[in-house]
Design an enzyme around this catalytic site. Structure first.
Site, PDB file in Angstrom:
ATOM      1  N   GLU A  28      -3.226  -0.410   1.326  1.00  0.00           N
ATOM      2  CA  GLU A  28      -2.396  -0.093   2.487  1.00  0.00           C
ATOM      3  C   GLU A  28      -3.267   0.537   3.566  1.00  0.00           C
ATOM      4  O   GLU A  28      -4.217   1.269   3.270  1.00  0.00           O
ATOM      5  CB  GLU A  28      -1.269   0.869   2.091  1.00  0.00           C
ATOM      6  CG  GLU A  28      -0.356   1.230   3.253  1.00  0.00           C
ATOM      7  CD  GLU A  28       0.890   1.999   2.841  1.00  0.00           C
ATOM      8  OE1 GLU A  28       1.722   2.287   3.714  1.00  0.00           O
ATOM      9  OE2 GLU A  28       1.024   2.322   1.641  1.00  0.00           O
ATOM     10  N   ASN A  73       4.656   1.752   3.485  1.00  0.00           N
ATOM     11  CA  ASN A  73       5.358   2.260   4.650  1.00  0.00           C
ATOM     12  C   ASN A  73       4.724   1.786   5.950  1.00  0.00           C
ATOM     13  O   ASN A  73       5.411   1.584   6.961  1.00  0.00           O
ATOM     14  CB  ASN A  73       5.378   3.790   4.614  1.00  0.00           C
ATOM     15  CG  ASN A  73       6.219   4.342   3.484  1.00  0.00           C
ATOM     16  OD1 ASN A  73       6.873   3.599   2.761  1.00  0.00           O
ATOM     17  ND2 ASN A  73       6.202   5.651   3.325  1.00  0.00           N
ATOM     18  N   ASN A 173       9.443  -3.342   2.824  1.00  0.00           N
ATOM     19  CA  ASN A 173       9.006  -2.315   1.879  1.00  0.00           C
ATOM     20  C   ASN A 173       9.995  -1.158   1.854  1.00  0.00           C
ATOM     21  O   ASN A 173      10.331  -0.598   2.905  1.00  0.00           O
ATOM     22  CB  ASN A 173       7.636  -1.772   2.297  1.00  0.00           C
ATOM     23  CG  ASN A 173       7.190  -0.602   1.431  1.00  0.00           C
ATOM     24  OD1 ASN A 173       6.768  -0.780   0.297  1.00  0.00           O
ATOM     25  ND2 ASN A 173       7.303   0.621   1.961  1.00  0.00           N
ATOM     26  N   GLU A 174      10.491  -0.833   0.664  1.00  0.00           N
ATOM     27  CA  GLU A 174      11.311   0.375   0.436  1.00  0.00           C
ATOM     28  C   GLU A 174      12.354   0.583   1.533  1.00  0.00           C
ATOM     29  O   GLU A 174      12.523   1.690   2.062  1.00  0.00           O
ATOM     30  CB  GLU A 174      10.409   1.614   0.312  1.00  0.00           C
ATOM     31  CG  GLU A 174       9.519   1.576  -0.906  1.00  0.00           C
ATOM     32  CD  GLU A 174       8.715   2.860  -1.138  1.00  0.00           C
ATOM     33  OE1 GLU A 174       8.770   3.766  -0.270  1.00  0.00           O
ATOM     34  OE2 GLU A 174       8.054   2.960  -2.174  1.00  0.00           O
ATOM     35  N   TYR A 245       6.615   6.097  -9.723  1.00  0.00           N
ATOM     36  CA  TYR A 245       5.525   7.074  -9.760  1.00  0.00           C
ATOM     37  C   TYR A 245       5.923   8.223 -10.690  1.00  0.00           C
ATOM     38  O   TYR A 245       7.103   8.605 -10.743  1.00  0.00           O
ATOM     39  CB  TYR A 245       5.244   7.632  -8.362  1.00  0.00           C
ATOM     40  CG  TYR A 245       4.686   6.618  -7.394  1.00  0.00           C
ATOM     41  CD1 TYR A 245       3.337   6.287  -7.406  1.00  0.00           C
ATOM     42  CD2 TYR A 245       5.503   5.989  -6.460  1.00  0.00           C
ATOM     43  CE1 TYR A 245       2.819   5.365  -6.517  1.00  0.00           C
ATOM     44  CE2 TYR A 245       4.992   5.064  -5.569  1.00  0.00           C
ATOM     45  CZ  TYR A 245       3.649   4.752  -5.597  1.00  0.00           C
ATOM     46  OH  TYR A 245       3.134   3.831  -4.719  1.00  0.00           O
ATOM     47  N   GLU A 293       4.512  -1.213  -6.935  1.00  0.00           N
ATOM     48  CA  GLU A 293       3.897   0.103  -6.756  1.00  0.00           C
ATOM     49  C   GLU A 293       4.159   0.906  -8.020  1.00  0.00           C
ATOM     50  O   GLU A 293       5.314   1.118  -8.388  1.00  0.00           O
ATOM     51  CB  GLU A 293       4.458   0.857  -5.548  1.00  0.00           C
ATOM     52  CG  GLU A 293       4.037   0.313  -4.199  1.00  0.00           C
ATOM     53  CD  GLU A 293       4.462   1.206  -3.034  1.00  0.00           C
ATOM     54  OE1 GLU A 293       4.502   2.447  -3.217  1.00  0.00           O
ATOM     55  OE2 GLU A 293       4.750   0.671  -1.950  1.00  0.00           O
ATOM     56  N   GLN A 355      -2.893   3.187  -5.300  1.00  0.00           N
ATOM     57  CA  GLN A 355      -3.504   2.110  -4.551  1.00  0.00           C
ATOM     58  C   GLN A 355      -4.880   1.804  -5.131  1.00  0.00           C
ATOM     59  O   GLN A 355      -5.179   2.265  -6.224  1.00  0.00           O
ATOM     60  CB  GLN A 355      -3.582   2.494  -3.083  1.00  0.00           C
ATOM     61  CG  GLN A 355      -2.195   2.623  -2.415  1.00  0.00           C
ATOM     62  CD  GLN A 355      -2.267   2.917  -0.927  1.00  0.00           C
ATOM     63  OE1 GLN A 355      -3.254   2.650  -0.252  1.00  0.00           O
ATOM     64  NE2 GLN A 355      -1.205   3.518  -0.405  1.00  0.00           N
TER      65      GLN A 355
END
Length: 505
Positions: A28, A73, A173-174, A245, A293, A355
């Site tokens: 990212e 993001n 994304n999200e 996460y 992710e 990442q």
């Protein structure tokens, strides 16, 4: 010494093929992942395009197969056109997602060329935050159409005669997250994702599309978000995303070490929703799960310390963001999460460790011309990516369990196996903090046995980390004894991850 664990691998019970995309990663435009990470023109190892050769070497060693790009993001405010054309003419922009300045020195062409050099597939994300159907279609035409249109000929004029041929695309994304630029309700996003998917398939019927699922299992909209999005996109998408996460609560390390159980439950819930919607929606089909992710991340520190500092400062280029220092404990948890992903290979179609460099990453670089080096979490990923081939076998486990506050009782030794021709690989995560355990492995008749382990180094503790100066957390040889009965016997230290490989006789 804890109660011995007996693990039986029935190779005749092999199930799903391990998807090679399971060993993906994520780049990212955030912090020092791109700039001062993979790309650092002033570094002594940099090539003519500014990419670091030492980082590239470690990326190849890591074994990533597919890399999601450019966010995250970041993508929800990104104009893809900023990253193509002559570098000296590219605009400098504010990146509101990470309160940074984006120079656009690296864009689609540079990243795709670097991906070719690294040997992995590009998984491209489109902006469905501030942009929509038209811009996603334009990017796809620019990237994949051969020639003869304004956009495809623009790509050729920018130095890429042949199409990029990008097959995998993320639809935003999200978008369920209030933190996301262009945050939407499930109905708003589901309709936009469907419209975008339909248009992209008109342009290139061969694309594979990933819809944005919930940002985490604890989101208040989890479940209904997936149901709504899947109903809108039935017959148009191939995968739905999961983001996961995990971090350690210092008062509850046992639950942290059992994070694999939490990920398994999350995946199981998404499977149930996919099957529920598929049973009632025409063209629902079988949707893969893209865990695009996942990692260990100290989010408490980010939210309480780092984020306030970053978002009240200026707009720097490539600031240090969430550069967590990973411990032995973190490495064992990452190894256990990989075990869960492999175990779920029948429904998990791909996964991306987030990442790749510097930002909660297995690879770190030092600013100002310093070296690149491996974090503790590098090793279970690299060793698993190299050996987890063929078909999955879920072993039978008889042994001790550990009680956890968040996940109940879990096996003290978490395990999965793969069989590929005459090669069998067994992956083991020992979650016990204080005592070693004896393990008996029944693989049938085998030969050429070898094993490696990652555990607390001599003189260290479970919080030991690697650095640019030393990498004490690294694979070591694990002794394995093959008895007259054909059973493999080994001692797993407290808090350890191991890989055992053997040839079937």
């Amino acid at each position: 010494m804890t109660t011995p664990t007996r693990i039986t691998v029935d190779r005749e019970a092999a199930g799903a093929e391990v998807p090679r995309r399971l060993f993906g990663s994520f780049v990212e435009h955030m912090g020092r992942c791109v700039y001062d990470g993979i790309h650092s023109p002033g570094h002594e190892t940099a090539d003519a395009d500014g990419f670091r050769a030492d980082v590239l070497e470690l990326v190849r060693e890591l074994g990533a197969t597919v890399v999601r790009y450019p966010g995250g993001n970041f993508v929800s405010g990104y104009r893809w056109e900023d990253g193509v054309g002559p570098r000296e003419e590219r605009p400098v922009r504010l990146d509101a997602a990470w309160h940074s300045t984006e120079t656009n020195r690296v864009g689609l062409h540079e990243f795709a060329d670097w991906a070719d050099a690294a040997g992995f597939e590009v998984m491209e994300a489109v902006n469905l935050g501030t942009r929509g159907v038209a811009e996603a279609a334009d990017l796809l035409e620019y990237a994949n159409h051969p020639s003869g249109t304004a956009l495809s000929d623009r790509r050729r004029a920018n130095g890429r005669e042949e199409p990029f041929g990008i097959r995998l695309w993320c639809l935003g994304n999200e978008m369920d997250g209030p933190w996301q630029i262009g945050h939407k309700t499930a109905d708003e996003y589901g309709r936009l994702a469907a419209e975008t998917a339909r248009m992209m398939r008109f342009i290139d019927p061969n694309v594979e599309l990933v819809a944005a699922g919930s940002s985490n299992h604890e989101m208040p909209t989890f479940g209904e978000w997936e149901r709504t999005v899947l109903r809108h996109t039935a017959g148009l998408i191939d995968h739905i995303s999961v983001h996961a996460y995990y971090e350690e609560d210092p008062t509850d390390p046992a639950s942290f070490l059992a994070s694999g159980a939490a990920l398994d439950r999350y995946i199981a819930d998404v499977i149930d929703i996919i099957d529920e919607v598929g049973a009632t929606t025409p063209d629902g089909g079988t949707i893969g799960i893209s865990v695009d992710e996942w990692n260990v991340w100290n989010q408490t520190r980010w939210n309480e310390v780092d984020k306030p500092r970053v978002f009240t400062g200026d707009w720097p280029v490539a600031p240090r963001l969430i550069e967590d220092d990973y411990t032995v404990t973190d490495a064992v948890v990452v190894g256990s999460l990989l075990i869960t992903l492999i175990r779920r290979s029948d429904r998990v179609s791909m996964a991306n460790l987030a990442q790749l460099v510097n930002v909660i990453a297995p690879i770190r670089t030092e600013p100002g011309g310093g070296p690149a080096w491996r974090q503790s979490t590098f090793h279970p990923f690299a060793l698993t990516a190299r050996a987890a081939t063929g078909r999955v076998v879920i072993p039978r486990v008889e042994g001790a369990t550990i009680d956890t506050a968040r996940h109940g009782a879990v096996d003290a030794v978490d395990t999965v196996a793969t069989v590929d021709g005459d090669a069998v690989s067994v992956f083991l995560a020992h979650r016990e903090l204080d005592a070693a355990t004896e393990v008996e492995l029944d693989l049938g008749a085998v030969t050429d046995v070898e094993a490696v382990v990652i555990t607390v180094p001599a003189g260290g503790d479970r919080h030991t980390t690697n650095s640019a100066d030393a990498e004490p957390v690294a694979p070591a040889t694990l002794d394995v004894h093959v008895g007259d009965d054909g059973i493999l016997r080994l001692t797993l230290p407290a808090l350890a991850w191991a890989r055992v490989r053997a040839r079937l006789a």
